[in-house]
Scaffold this motif. Sequence first.
Motif, mmCIF file in Angstrom:
data_model
loop_
_atom_site.group_PDB
_atom_site.id
_atom_site.type_symbol
_atom_site.label_atom_id
_atom_site.label_comp_id
_atom_site.label_asym_id
_atom_site.label_seq_id
_atom_site.Cartn_x
_atom_site.Cartn_y
_atom_site.Cartn_z
ATOM 1 N N LYS A 84 6.058 -8.477 -2.665
ATOM 2 C CA LYS A 84 4.672 -8.085 -2.943
ATOM 3 C C LYS A 84 4.586 -7.132 -4.128
ATOM 4 C CE LYS A 84 2.719 -8.583 1.736
ATOM 5 N NZ LYS A 84 1.987 -7.875 2.816
ATOM 6 N N GLY A 85 5.546 -6.205 -4.199
ATOM 7 C CA GLY A 85 5.535 -5.246 -5.287
ATOM 8 C C GLY A 85 5.707 -5.901 -6.642
ATOM 9 N N SER A 86 6.608 -6.874 -6.737
ATOM 10 C CA SER A 86 6.828 -7.548 -8.013
ATOM 11 C C SER A 86 5.610 -8.363 -8.417
ATOM 12 C CB SER A 86 8.067 -8.443 -7.935
ATOM 13 O OG SER A 86 7.883 -9.487 -6.993
ATOM 14 N N ILE A 124 2.487 2.177 -15.104
ATOM 15 C CA ILE A 124 1.563 1.966 -13.970
ATOM 16 C C ILE A 124 1.984 0.750 -13.166
ATOM 17 C CG2 ILE A 124 -0.806 1.346 -13.348
ATOM 18 C CD1 ILE A 124 -1.739 3.016 -15.749
ATOM 19 N N ALA A 125 2.345 -0.337 -13.848
ATOM 20 C CA ALA A 125 2.749 -1.562 -13.153
ATOM 21 C C ALA A 125 3.983 -1.322 -12.291
ATOM 22 C CB ALA A 125 3.017 -2.668 -14.177
ATOM 23 N N ILE A 126 4.964 -0.593 -12.827
ATOM 24 C CA ILE A 126 6.188 -0.319 -12.067
ATOM 25 C C ILE A 126 5.888 0.573 -10.866
ATOM 26 C CG2 ILE A 126 8.421 0.859 -12.153
ATOM 27 C CD1 ILE A 126 8.689 -0.094 -15.043
ATOM 28 N N ILE A 127 5.071 1.609 -11.065
ATOM 29 C CA ILE A 127 4.749 2.520 -9.961
ATOM 30 C C ILE A 127 4.002 1.798 -8.849
ATOM 31 C CG2 ILE A 127 3.356 4.539 -9.315
ATOM 32 C CD1 ILE A 127 4.068 5.776 -12.003
ATOM 33 N N VAL A 128 3.029 0.964 -9.206
ATOM 34 C CA VAL A 128 2.288 0.203 -8.197
ATOM 35 C C VAL A 128 3.246 -0.661 -7.379
ATOM 36 C CG1 VAL A 128 0.619 -1.658 -7.832
ATOM 37 C CG2 VAL A 128 0.092 0.182 -9.431
ATOM 38 N N GLY A 129 4.159 -1.365 -8.056
ATOM 39 C CA GLY A 129 5.104 -2.229 -7.352
ATOM 40 C C GLY A 129 6.044 -1.460 -6.445
ATOM 41 N N LEU A 130 6.551 -0.328 -6.920
ATOM 42 C CA LEU A 130 7.472 0.466 -6.116
ATOM 43 C C LEU A 130 6.775 1.070 -4.897
ATOM 44 C CD1 LEU A 130 9.540 2.324 -8.878
ATOM 45 C CD2 LEU A 130 10.216 0.333 -7.511
ATOM 46 N N VAL A 131 5.559 1.557 -5.083
ATOM 47 C CA VAL A 131 4.796 2.116 -3.951
ATOM 48 C C VAL A 131 4.530 1.024 -2.918
ATOM 49 C CG1 VAL A 131 2.575 3.096 -3.252
ATOM 50 C CG2 VAL A 131 3.736 3.984 -5.276
ATOM 51 N N GLN A 132 4.150 -0.160 -3.393
ATOM 52 C CA GLN A 132 3.879 -1.280 -2.488
ATOM 53 C C GLN A 132 5.114 -1.628 -1.653
ATOM 54 O OE1 GLN A 132 1.303 -3.451 -1.554
ATOM 55 N NE2 GLN A 132 2.890 -4.213 -0.195
ATOM 56 N N ASN A 133 6.254 -1.780 -2.293
ATOM 57 C CA ASN A 133 7.461 -2.155 -1.565
ATOM 58 C C ASN A 133 7.950 -1.041 -0.644
ATOM 59 O OD1 ASN A 133 7.593 -4.726 -2.599
ATOM 60 N ND2 ASN A 133 9.048 -4.227 -4.217
ATOM 61 N N PHE A 134 7.671 0.221 -1.014
ATOM 62 C CA PHE A 134 8.064 1.336 -0.157
ATOM 63 C C PHE A 134 7.193 1.393 1.093
ATOM 64 C CE2 PHE A 134 7.457 5.758 1.203
ATOM 65 C CZ PHE A 134 8.766 6.097 1.508
ATOM 66 N N VAL A 135 5.881 1.240 0.923
ATOM 67 C CA VAL A 135 4.951 1.349 2.051
ATOM 68 C C VAL A 135 5.142 0.207 3.037
ATOM 69 C CG1 VAL A 135 2.507 1.264 2.704
ATOM 70 C CG2 VAL A 135 3.233 2.653 0.755
ATOM 71 N N GLU A 136 5.348 -1.008 2.527
ATOM 72 C CA GLU A 136 5.467 -2.169 3.421
ATOM 73 C C GLU A 136 6.892 -2.708 3.446
ATOM 74 O OE1 GLU A 136 1.504 -4.368 4.133
ATOM 75 O OE2 GLU A 136 1.978 -4.640 2.015
ATOM 76 N N SER A 304 -2.060 -3.998 0.902
ATOM 77 C CA SER A 304 -1.649 -4.200 -0.483
ATOM 78 C C SER A 304 -2.805 -3.975 -1.447
ATOM 79 C CB SER A 304 -1.092 -5.624 -0.660
ATOM 80 O OG SER A 304 0.060 -5.819 0.122
ATOM 81 N N LEU A 305 -3.988 -4.427 -1.060
ATOM 82 C CA LEU A 305 -5.159 -4.232 -1.913
ATOM 83 C C LEU A 305 -5.475 -2.748 -2.082
ATOM 84 C CD1 LEU A 305 -7.586 -5.279 -3.512
ATOM 85 C CD2 LEU A 305 -8.847 -5.459 -1.360
ATOM 86 N N VAL A 306 -5.398 -1.987 -0.980
ATOM 87 C CA VAL A 306 -5.666 -0.545 -1.037
ATOM 88 C C VAL A 306 -4.651 0.144 -1.958
ATOM 89 C CG1 VAL A 306 -5.692 1.598 0.289
ATOM 90 C CG2 VAL A 306 -6.774 -0.464 1.220
ATOM 91 N N ILE A 307 -3.378 -0.215 -1.808
ATOM 92 C CA ILE A 307 -2.333 0.357 -2.665
ATOM 93 C C ILE A 307 -2.583 -0.015 -4.119
ATOM 94 C CG2 ILE A 307 0.132 0.269 -3.232
ATOM 95 C CD1 ILE A 307 0.621 -0.228 -0.204
ATOM 96 N N TYR A 308 -2.869 -1.269 -4.355
ATOM 97 C CA TYR A 308 -3.072 -1.790 -5.710
ATOM 98 C C TYR A 308 -4.187 -1.045 -6.437
ATOM 99 C CZ TYR A 308 -3.840 -5.414 -9.300
ATOM 100 O OH TYR A 308 -3.993 -6.083 -10.477
#
Length: 376
Positions: A84-86, A124-136, A304-308
């Motif tokens: 999802k993060g990628s 920003i793109a990298i941070i969003v992906g890393l946060v997504q994969n960390f949270v889920e 994922s939408l909220v994180i994004y």
Amino acid sequence: MELILEFVLNLLKLLDAMSIYVILGLFIAGILKQLIPDDFISSHLGTNSTTSVIKATIFGIPLPVCSCSVIPLAQGLKKEGASKGSIQSFLISTPITGVDSILATFSFFGLIFTIFRVVSSVIIAIIVGLVQNFVEKEEKVEIKPSFQAFAPNSSFSVNATFKPQINPSSENKGSCCSSSSCCDSSSKAKKPFSLKSALSYGYGTLFSDMAKSLLIGLILGALFTTFMPQEYAKLLFDNKILTYFVILIVAIPLYTCATASLPIAAALMLQGMSAGAAFIFLTAGPATSAVTMSVVYKMLGRTSLVIYVSVICIMSLIFGFIFDLYFQNLEVLSISHDMDESNIFKSLASLAMLILIVYHLYRLKFPKKGATCCSD
């Protein structure tokens, strides 16, 4: 009558400033499309949470895809088992850092702003992906085995028959660009380089995706420049922090591609808006449009939408503030205020872009009988 004439002149001014760079960018995008294999991205994205995010961001930079065309590609990556993060990183970096968007950004805002926009968008793109994969993280580990054998809600093997089955237009109905992009990416066979195909993709498929939003962006930019009362603009733009949040609220649902949003941002800067606020608009607008958010929700889920959306908004505000803090005395806007500074090359490029816009809008409004997007 004077206001109408001023509106037309402002429209031509915006068109003149960006057209030659857009035309050049589309040509380079068509060349890149011929040089980059169709399965290059999917073959390099695994489910590793960190490396896949970085790869998705980096691979998305040179890819000749706009905000609309990136959606079916992201859906294809999801079906092939990308994390999802990628996928989220790919959705952010690809349209904003496209070659046409970079050149058009340079045409309006100069080198420093362009470099800042590209670098910050990658971060920003990298941070969003890393946060997504960390949270889920746990959820991703649980569903990983299912991708090794079968795709969700289907009866075919992932390792066997993927390319004929990808149908991203089912989640983005009515979007011509979705199906055309799907057609472009469906073939895995290596094809010989073709200049005709490069031109067809750049000025056909890719420009068709952005023609409507580009025209709307130019019209809105000219309207803001012509009719926005200076006193009201000054009241808003004098308070930078308030401007940041107002621009963010406006940009989030606005459906406009990374290139089409440029004339609107330039027009607002002509009215006194700061470059940092323009950056927020140019980042949040293309990345968080209503269409993109809808697809993220359907494809990746509510969390994922909220994180994004939240991470993009927070990081856009931070980078916008940083730009105004360190580059506030920099003359950013490079658009000419004098139509006499135009030249034959810019005029020809403006005419070519107008012809392309009219042509593609006509084709979208009155498609040939039996024709589909793939027929391009």
